[in-house]
Design a protein around this motif. Structure first.
Motif, PDB file in Angstrom:
ATOM      1  N   VAL A  55      37.130  43.167  44.102  1.00 26.19           N
ATOM      2  CA  VAL A  55      36.580  44.116  45.067  1.00 26.19           C
ATOM      3  C   VAL A  55      37.762  44.729  45.807  1.00 26.19           C
ATOM      4  CG1 VAL A  55      35.104  44.439  47.081  1.00 26.19           C
ATOM      5  CG2 VAL A  55      34.452  42.789  45.317  1.00 26.19           C
ATOM      6  N   MET A  56      37.940  46.042  45.688  1.00 25.07           N
ATOM      7  CA  MET A  56      39.077  46.753  46.273  1.00 25.07           C
ATOM      8  C   MET A  56      38.610  47.484  47.527  1.00 25.07           C
ATOM      9  SD  MET A  56      41.134  46.119  43.612  1.00 25.07           S
ATOM     10  CE  MET A  56      42.511  47.256  43.742  1.00 25.07           C
ATOM     11  N   LEU A 112      43.189  46.284  50.259  1.00 22.90           N
ATOM     12  CA  LEU A 112      42.961  44.843  50.172  1.00 22.90           C
ATOM     13  C   LEU A 112      42.214  44.553  48.879  1.00 22.90           C
ATOM     14  CD1 LEU A 112      41.759  44.033  53.809  1.00 22.90           C
ATOM     15  CD2 LEU A 112      43.926  43.343  52.785  1.00 22.90           C
ATOM     16  N   THR A 113      42.572  43.474  48.223  1.00 22.82           N
ATOM     17  CA  THR A 113      41.915  43.099  46.967  1.00 22.82           C
ATOM     18  C   THR A 113      41.348  41.697  47.101  1.00 22.82           C
ATOM     19  OG1 THR A 113      43.479  44.441  45.712  1.00 22.82           O
ATOM     20  CG2 THR A 113      42.192  42.822  44.493  1.00 22.82           C
ATOM     21  N   ILE A 114      40.057  41.550  46.818  1.00 25.94           N
ATOM     22  CA  ILE A 114      39.374  40.264  46.883  1.00 25.94           C
ATOM     23  C   ILE A 114      39.015  39.828  45.470  1.00 25.94           C
ATOM     24  CG2 ILE A 114      37.349  39.025  47.746  1.00 25.94           C
ATOM     25  CD1 ILE A 114      37.249  41.099  50.029  1.00 25.94           C
ATOM     26  N   ASN A 115      39.421  38.629  45.110  1.00 22.92           N
ATOM     27  CA  ASN A 115      39.060  38.066  43.809  1.00 22.92           C
ATOM     28  C   ASN A 115      37.757  37.286  43.933  1.00 22.92           C
ATOM     29  OD1 ASN A 115      39.753  37.243  40.950  1.00 22.92           O
ATOM     30  ND2 ASN A 115      39.580  35.242  41.922  1.00 22.92           N
ATOM     31  N   VAL A 116      36.789  37.590  43.091  1.00 23.58           N
ATOM     32  CA  VAL A 116      35.490  36.916  43.116  1.00 23.58           C
ATOM     33  C   VAL A 116      35.301  36.201  41.775  1.00 23.58           C
ATOM     34  CG1 VAL A 116      33.022  37.154  43.521  1.00 23.58           C
ATOM     35  CG2 VAL A 116      34.610  38.803  44.531  1.00 23.58           C
ATOM     36  N   PRO A 117      35.313  34.863  41.763  1.00 22.92           N
ATOM     37  CA  PRO A 117      35.174  34.123  40.503  1.00 22.92           C
ATOM     38  C   PRO A 117      33.850  34.440  39.809  1.00 22.92           C
ATOM     39  CG  PRO A 117      35.905  32.679  42.266  1.00 22.92           C
ATOM     40  CD  PRO A 117      35.499  33.965  42.912  1.00 22.92           C
ATOM     41  N   ARG A 118      33.893  34.408  38.507  1.00 19.41           N
ATOM     42  CA  ARG A 118      32.679  34.608  37.720  1.00 19.41           C
ATOM     43  C   ARG A 118      32.531  33.498  36.685  1.00 19.41           C
ATOM     44  NH1 ARG A 118      29.450  39.276  36.767  1.00 19.41           N
ATOM     45  NH2 ARG A 118      28.278  39.171  34.809  1.00 19.41           N
TER      46      ARG A 118
END
Length: 431
Positions: free
Chosen positions: A149-150, A193-199
């Protein structure tokens, strides 16, 4: 010519008989009789519903089938009141998992983690929000691994630390629930900002068709770059078990963010979840869980307390020397540690030796697989860390396949090997 009337199978529809018949489906009556130390005729009488087993019979059959004795004894009515307790424990797990979602009164159908976080970010009104998928692996191993998510501010100029802190505070509940966090550094400099969201390694439930004959609880340890979470996720698909990562469970249960590496409670919370899973392995859900906590020796000691029980089965992804060296430099680069790469490497070697020692009490239910550094990943002469994400994921997929084959061969587990491997490979369509 008269024949004797066929005896009624008066116990056939009783819960203990139905459960025994289902659990014993992968093995022959002769195999079960040999493993339980009983005659084949007696086993046939019990499974046919003609003979009610004694407590000793149930204990022997449960051991032979790797099935929790307490549950089977309770189903047969030998432990009055315990059946209600086991049901209660299952309900507690269910209620705990859904309580926070219910409390938040989230409207509509459950959304993916990335979508939920993006929606919350949009409600702030100060950012352009974009999402992009991250795929890892090559060829048939390729999977939709995570989402990014950017967040880009509507105003020009760099993002300050105070703005970053404000965004984190606004999204705190969502980040904690989905095990999401800011990526190392800021992509595109300080402009977004960059958010990493596990899948692929996000918490999930089985579909309700677990593979019979596998251990009730399987834990995978070895650390982040050894692939503990990824191998456990693959195994969850293979056996159609619930899949958990103690870091993500702790993040939900204690509302702490997984990307805060200097949090004093980080390992304590994860170890508390691991302890719960070890103690409840004979009573809880069918589960594969990754115990990625610190450098593994402490969680190994907790797992070793289950030495007298068959569950959980332990898979140790033991990092090789070259993987440890790469890890030490990667941890330094990603700011997961404040010490030098050399100091961290020495600590990692000590931790690996201590983990080996801690796991000795459970050698009878331990599977050790060397976790190598994938081809293409290396540490340059300058100390720069060269990553190879696709090769890492391919290696973790290979380790999961090795684990399934060796579980089946070494421990003589009666699950259908071809089915497990097929489900592992079909996991591409399930994420």
């Amino acid at each position: 010519m008269s024949s004797e009337p066929k005896r009624a199978a008066r116990h056939l529809n009783e819960p203990w008989c139905q459960e025994l018949r289902a659990a014993s489906a992968p093995v022959t009556r002769a195999q079960l009789a040999a493993n339980a130390g009983m005659s084949k005729a007696k086993v046939q009488e019990i499974l046919g519903g003609h003979l009610r087993p004694s407590m000793d019979d149930i204990a022997r059959l449960a051991d032979a089938l790797n099935y929790p004795k307490l549950r089977l004894l309770a189903l047969a009515g030998y432990l009055e009141g315990l059946s209600n307790l086991l049901t209660y424990l299952d309900q507690i797990e269910e209620q705990a998992e859904r309580m926070e979602h219910s409390a938040k009164r989230l409207p509509g159908d459950p959304l993916s983690g990335a979508t939920r976080i993006a929606n919350s970010a949009l409600s702030e009104g100060n950012f352009e929000v974009a999402m992009r998928p991250v795929f890892l692996g090559s060829g048939p191993r390729r999977r939709h691994y995570a989402d990014r998510v950017m967040l880009r501010p509507l105003h020009d100029g760099p993002i300050s630390e105070s703005t970053r802190a404000r965004v984190e505070a606004a999204l705190y509940d969502e980040l904690a629930w989905f095990g999401a966090g800011f990526t190392r550094g800021w992509e595109h400099g300080t402009q977004s900002l960059t958010i990493n969201v596990p899948r692929f390694v996000a918490l999930r439930r089985g579909t309700g068709s677990p593979l019979r004959g596998a251990p009730r609880s399987i834990t995978v340890i070895g650390g982040h770059w050894a692939g503990s979470a990824d191998v456990a996720s693959f195994l969850g698909y293979a056996f159609d078990y619930d899949y958990s990562h103690v870091a993500f469970v702790a993040s939900r249960a204690f509302s702490r963010l997984t990307h805060h590496y200097n949090d004093n409670f980080r390992d304590r919370d994860r170890l508390e979840v691991a302890r719960t899973y070890v103690e409840g392995s004979d009573l809880g859900r069918l589960r594969v869980w990754a115990a990625d906590t610190g450098d593994s020796e402490t969680v190994a000691s907790i797992i070793a307390t289950s030495a007298k029980r068959k569950s959980p089965l332990v898979i140790h992804l033991r990092p090789t020397d070259d993987l440890l060296e790469w890890t030490a430099h990667a941890r330094r680069t990603h700011r997961h540690t404040s010490v030098s790469a050399g100091e961290d490497l020495r600590a990692l070697h000590v931790a690996r030796a201590r983990t080996d020692q801690a796991l000795r009490p459970v050698e009878h239910k331990l599977l050790v697989l060397p976790a190598p550094l994938p081809q293409g990943a290396r540490v340059a002469s300058s100390g720069e860390v060269i990553d190879a994400p696709d090769a890492f994921f391919d290696t973790w997929a290979d380790l999961a396949e090795q684990a399934i084959k060796q579980m089946h061969a070494r421990f003589a587990l009666p699950f259908r090997l071809t089915t497990a491997l097929q489900r592992l490979n079909d996991s591409k369509t399930q994420v």
